[in-house]
Design a protein around this motif. Structure first.
Motif, PDB file in Angstrom:
ATOM      1  N   ARG A  14     -63.638 -61.103  80.773  1.00 22.43           N
ATOM      2  CA  ARG A  14     -62.914 -62.354  80.534  1.00 22.43           C
ATOM      3  C   ARG A  14     -61.800 -62.158  79.518  1.00 22.43           C
ATOM      4  O   ARG A  14     -60.696 -62.685  79.680  1.00 22.43           O
ATOM      5  CB  ARG A  14     -63.862 -63.446  80.037  1.00 22.43           C
ATOM      6  N   LEU A  15     -62.096 -61.421  78.452  1.00 25.99           N
ATOM      7  CA  LEU A  15     -61.091 -61.187  77.416  1.00 25.99           C
ATOM      8  C   LEU A  15     -59.930 -60.349  77.943  1.00 25.99           C
ATOM      9  O   LEU A  15     -58.767 -60.618  77.626  1.00 25.99           O
ATOM     10  CB  LEU A  15     -61.731 -60.531  76.193  1.00 25.99           C
ATOM     11  N   ARG A  16     -60.227 -59.355  78.750  1.00 25.18           N
ATOM     12  CA  ARG A  16     -59.155 -58.542  79.345  1.00 25.18           C
ATOM     13  C   ARG A  16     -58.300 -59.374  80.294  1.00 25.18           C
ATOM     14  O   ARG A  16     -57.065 -59.236  80.336  1.00 25.18           O
ATOM     15  CB  ARG A  16     -59.745 -57.330  80.058  1.00 25.18           C
ATOM     16  N   ARG A  17     -58.954 -60.244  81.062  1.00 25.63           N
ATOM     17  CA  ARG A  17     -58.216 -61.131  81.959  1.00 25.63           C
ATOM     18  C   ARG A  17     -57.316 -62.061  81.147  1.00 25.63           C
ATOM     19  O   ARG A  17     -56.143 -62.258  81.477  1.00 25.63           O
ATOM     20  CB  ARG A  17     -59.187 -61.955  82.809  1.00 25.63           C
ATOM     21  N   ALA A  18     -57.855 -62.602  80.066  1.00 26.48           N
ATOM     22  CA  ALA A  18     -57.066 -63.489  79.204  1.00 26.48           C
ATOM     23  C   ALA A  18     -55.895 -62.736  78.584  1.00 26.48           C
ATOM     24  O   ALA A  18     -54.787 -63.271  78.460  1.00 26.48           O
ATOM     25  CB  ALA A  18     -57.948 -64.099  78.115  1.00 26.48           C
ATOM     26  N   GLN A  19     -56.128 -61.493  78.200  1.00 28.72           N
ATOM     27  CA  GLN A  19     -55.064 -60.674  77.621  1.00 28.72           C
ATOM     28  C   GLN A  19     -53.928 -60.485  78.639  1.00 28.72           C
ATOM     29  O   GLN A  19     -52.751 -60.614  78.299  1.00 28.72           O
ATOM     30  CB  GLN A  19     -55.626 -59.320  77.191  1.00 28.72           C
ATOM     31  N   GLY A  20     -54.291 -60.197  79.874  1.00 29.05           N
ATOM     32  CA  GLY A  20     -53.280 -60.053  80.922  1.00 29.05           C
ATOM     33  C   GLY A  20     -52.550 -61.358  81.194  1.00 29.05           C
ATOM     34  O   GLY A  20     -51.327 -61.377  81.367  1.00 29.05           O
ATOM     35  N   GLN A  21     -53.306 -62.459  81.209  1.00 25.40           N
ATOM     36  CA  GLN A  21     -52.682 -63.763  81.432  1.00 25.40           C
ATOM     37  C   GLN A  21     -51.731 -64.106  80.289  1.00 25.40           C
ATOM     38  O   GLN A  21     -50.644 -64.644  80.526  1.00 25.40           O
ATOM     39  CB  GLN A  21     -53.748 -64.855  81.557  1.00 25.40           C
ATOM     40  N   LEU A  22     -52.125 -63.793  79.071  1.00 25.74           N
ATOM     41  CA  LEU A  22     -51.269 -64.084  77.923  1.00 25.74           C
ATOM     42  C   LEU A  22     -49.986 -63.257  77.986  1.00 25.74           C
ATOM     43  O   LEU A  22     -48.894 -63.765  77.700  1.00 25.74           O
ATOM     44  CB  LEU A  22     -52.013 -63.822  76.617  1.00 25.74           C
ATOM     45  N   ALA A  23     -50.092 -61.998  78.392  1.00 23.48           N
ATOM     46  CA  ALA A  23     -48.894 -61.174  78.564  1.00 23.48           C
ATOM     47  C   ALA A  23     -47.983 -61.801  79.619  1.00 23.48           C
ATOM     48  O   ALA A  23     -46.751 -61.812  79.455  1.00 23.48           O
ATOM     49  CB  ALA A  23     -49.283 -59.751  78.958  1.00 23.48           C
ATOM     50  N   GLY A  24     -48.593 -62.345  80.666  1.00 20.17           N
ATOM     51  CA  GLY A  24     -47.816 -63.026  81.695  1.00 20.17           C
ATOM     52  C   GLY A  24     -47.125 -64.269  81.166  1.00 20.17           C
ATOM     53  O   GLY A  24     -45.969 -64.550  81.512  1.00 20.17           O
ATOM     54  N   VAL A  25     -47.811 -65.020  80.318  1.00 19.09           N
ATOM     55  CA  VAL A  25     -47.217 -66.224  79.725  1.00 19.09           C
ATOM     56  C   VAL A  25     -46.026 -65.842  78.852  1.00 19.09           C
ATOM     57  O   VAL A  25     -44.966 -66.481  78.914  1.00 19.09           O
ATOM     58  CB  VAL A  25     -48.263 -67.012  78.902  1.00 19.09           C
ATOM     59  N   ILE A  26     -46.179 -64.795  78.064  1.00 25.36           N
ATOM     60  CA  ILE A  26     -45.081 -64.341  77.211  1.00 25.36           C
ATOM     61  C   ILE A  26     -43.873 -63.958  78.064  1.00 25.36           C
ATOM     62  O   ILE A  26     -42.734 -64.348  77.768  1.00 25.36           O
ATOM     63  CB  ILE A  26     -45.538 -63.166  76.320  1.00 25.36           C
ATOM     64  N   ALA A  27     -44.127 -63.228  79.139  1.00 28.72           N
ATOM     65  CA  ALA A  27     -43.039 -62.836  80.047  1.00 28.72           C
ATOM     66  C   ALA A  27     -42.383 -64.066  80.670  1.00 28.72           C
ATOM     67  O   ALA A  27     -41.152 -64.116  80.833  1.00 28.72           O
ATOM     68  CB  ALA A  27     -43.564 -61.898  81.126  1.00 28.72           C
ATOM     69  N   MET A  28     -43.197 -65.066  81.020  1.00 31.17           N
ATOM     70  CA  MET A  28     -42.656 -66.289  81.610  1.00 31.17           C
ATOM     71  C   MET A  28     -41.740 -67.016  80.630  1.00 31.17           C
ATOM     72  O   MET A  28     -40.676 -67.497  81.016  1.00 31.17           O
ATOM     73  CB  MET A  28     -43.794 -67.213  82.051  1.00 31.17           C
ATOM     74  N   VAL A  29     -42.167 -67.101  79.378  1.00 29.08           N
ATOM     75  CA  VAL A  29     -41.360 -67.773  78.360  1.00 29.08           C
ATOM     76  C   VAL A  29     -40.055 -67.006  78.144  1.00 29.08           C
ATOM     77  O   VAL A  29     -38.973 -67.601  78.083  1.00 29.08           O
ATOM     78  CB  VAL A  29     -42.145 -67.915  77.028  1.00 29.08           C
ATOM     79  N   ALA A  31     -38.535 -65.186  80.219  1.00 31.32           N
ATOM     80  CA  ALA A  31     -37.694 -65.308  81.410  1.00 31.32           C
ATOM     81  C   ALA A  31     -37.173 -66.725  81.618  1.00 31.32           C
ATOM     82  O   ALA A  31     -36.404 -66.977  82.553  1.00 31.32           O
ATOM     83  CB  ALA A  31     -38.479 -64.854  82.644  1.00 31.32           C
ATOM     84  N   GLY A  32     -37.607 -67.645  80.766  1.00 32.04           N
ATOM     85  CA  GLY A  32     -37.146 -69.023  80.884  1.00 32.04           C
ATOM     86  C   GLY A  32     -37.743 -69.769  82.056  1.00 32.04           C
ATOM     87  O   GLY A  32     -37.112 -70.667  82.616  1.00 32.04           O
ATOM     88  N   ARG A  33     -38.975 -69.435  82.420  1.00 30.83           N
ATOM     89  CA  ARG A  33     -39.641 -70.094  83.550  1.00 30.83           C
ATOM     90  C   ARG A  33     -39.891 -71.567  83.252  1.00 30.83           C
ATOM     91  O   ARG A  33     -39.867 -72.017  82.111  1.00 30.83           O
ATOM     92  CB  ARG A  33     -40.976 -69.405  83.844  1.00 30.83           C
ATOM     93  N   ASP A  34     -40.175 -72.293  84.306  1.00 29.62           N
ATOM     94  CA  ASP A  34     -40.416 -73.729  84.237  1.00 29.62           C
ATOM     95  C   ASP A  34     -41.577 -74.038  83.286  1.00 29.62           C
ATOM     96  O   ASP A  34     -42.606 -73.350  83.295  1.00 29.62           O
ATOM     97  CB  ASP A  34     -40.742 -74.251  85.642  1.00 29.62           C
ATOM     98  N   CYS A  35     -41.401 -75.071  82.486  1.00 27.47           N
ATOM     99  CA  CYS A  35     -42.398 -75.477  81.491  1.00 27.47           C
ATOM    100  C   CYS A  35     -43.760 -75.731  82.133  1.00 27.47           C
ATOM    101  O   CYS A  35     -44.789 -75.343  81.582  1.00 27.47           O
ATOM    102  CB  CYS A  35     -41.896 -76.717  80.762  1.00 27.47           C
ATOM    103  N   LYS A  36     -43.782 -76.378  83.280  1.00 31.25           N
ATOM    104  CA  LYS A  36     -45.044 -76.694  83.957  1.00 31.25           C
ATOM    105  C   LYS A  36     -45.814 -75.420  84.287  1.00 31.25           C
ATOM    106  O   LYS A  36     -47.027 -75.343  84.094  1.00 31.25           O
ATOM    107  CB  LYS A  36     -44.763 -77.489  85.223  1.00 31.25           C
ATOM    108  N   ASP A  37     -45.122 -74.410  84.791  1.00 32.23           N
ATOM    109  CA  ASP A  37     -45.769 -73.141  85.134  1.00 32.23           C
ATOM    110  C   ASP A  37     -46.322 -72.446  83.889  1.00 32.23           C
ATOM    111  O   ASP A  37     -47.424 -71.901  83.916  1.00 32.23           O
ATOM    112  CB  ASP A  37     -44.786 -72.208  85.844  1.00 32.23           C
ATOM    113  N   VAL A  38     -45.533 -72.476  82.808  1.00 37.40           N
ATOM    114  CA  VAL A  38     -45.963 -71.840  81.558  1.00 37.40           C
ATOM    115  C   VAL A  38     -47.210 -72.522  81.014  1.00 37.40           C
ATOM    116  O   VAL A  38     -48.193 -71.867  80.654  1.00 37.40           O
ATOM    117  CB  VAL A  38     -44.828 -71.853  80.506  1.00 37.40           C
ATOM    118  N   VAL A  39     -47.209 -73.838  80.979  1.00 38.27           N
ATOM    119  CA  VAL A  39     -48.345 -74.583  80.438  1.00 38.27           C
ATOM    120  C   VAL A  39     -49.582 -74.377  81.309  1.00 38.27           C
ATOM    121  O   VAL A  39     -50.698 -74.231  80.787  1.00 38.27           O
ATOM    122  CB  VAL A  39     -48.004 -76.085  80.289  1.00 38.27           C
TER     123      VAL A  39
END
Length: 88
Positions: A14-29, A31-39
């Protein structure tokens, strides 16, 4: 409080999955992705972390209740309550 190794495998997953998801969120921010997708993705990270924490607390409770002869004293009700509230 120590958690048995069998219970730690799903927690680490779970922690590794969360770590990957958090890296994805950082990349999304970045890249200027849509706020809804980031949240939405940030909420998924939060849920993954919460579930890992709950699993650790639940495993620790089970171990505390079954280890009457452990070197460390069992957790008090107040300590257990504080752990649960920390995740709430």
């Amino acid at each position: 409080m120590q958690v048995d190794e069998e219970a730690m495998a799903p927690v680490l997953n779970r922690l590794r999955r969360a770590q990957g998801q958090l890296a994805g969120v950082i990349a999304m921010v970045e890249a200027g992705r849509d706020c809804k997708d980031v949240v939405t993705q940030l909420a998924a990270v939060s849920r993954a972390l919460d579930r890992a924490g709950f699993k650790i607390v639940a495993s620790g409770m089970r171990q505390c209740l079954s280890d009457a002869s452990a070197d460390t004293p069992p957790m008090t009700e107040a300590e257990l309550e504080k752990l649960f509230l920390a995740l709430a």
